[in-house]
Scaffold this active site. Sequence first.
Site, short mmCIF file in Angstrom:
data_model
loop_
_atom_site.label_atom_id
_atom_site.label_comp_id
_atom_site.label_asym_id
_atom_site.label_seq_id
_atom_site.Cartn_x
_atom_site.Cartn_y
_atom_site.Cartn_z
N HIS A 42 0.52 3.63 -2.30
CA HIS A 42 0.04 3.65 -3.69
C HIS A 42 0.35 2.41 -4.52
O HIS A 42 -0.16 2.28 -5.63
CB HIS A 42 0.60 4.89 -4.40
N ASN A 66 -9.09 10.53 3.57
CA ASN A 66 -10.29 10.82 2.76
C ASN A 66 -10.31 10.07 1.44
O ASN A 66 -11.37 9.63 0.99
CB ASN A 66 -10.41 12.32 2.49
N GLN A 67 -9.16 9.96 0.80
CA GLN A 67 -9.10 9.26 -0.48
C GLN A 67 -7.68 8.78 -0.73
O GLN A 67 -6.73 9.30 -0.15
CB GLN A 67 -9.58 10.16 -1.62
N HIS A 156 5.84 10.82 -4.35
CA HIS A 156 4.51 11.44 -4.22
C HIS A 156 3.70 11.17 -5.48
O HIS A 156 4.19 11.39 -6.59
CB HIS A 156 4.67 12.95 -4.01
#
Length: 161
Positions: A42, A66-67, A156
Amino acid sequence: MVPKLFTSQICLLLLLGLLAVEGSLHVKPPQFTWAQWFETQHINMTSQQCTNAMQVINNYQRRCKNQNTFLLTTFANVVNVCGNPNMTCPSNKTRKNCHQSGSQVPLIHCNLTTPSPQNISNCRYAQTPANMFYIVACDNRDQRRDPPQYPVVPVHLDRII
């Protein structure tokens, strides 16, 4: 009676399969701590283009994710968000270790457009830039493997808002 039992067993197997897939989406590679994996997924956007940047993540996971959202800020800035008031995590109401950013940050959201299960280097992504708030879950650092300068670290990316 037999068809109902058979149908119930199939539904149970499908549900267990979905849970296994969902669980596997949150698995980190063993060489990373949760904070290091957060930073890799991230913060460290290795290329300006999602298709190229996602190859790094996909290579570790051996699949096309997926993303993914890249926050265009520093790890230290996200660590500072861990000092904001605790809140219930939107994606998991049993977790109370989430924190919302106090200001919007530029980010890039990558969305898989062309999956390639046989060859992950052929996965293609569309990207959407935005300025948004974000919510992160934070935990105590891994004492053996994370740097000591941050006692609490992001682990997260829970939501962008």
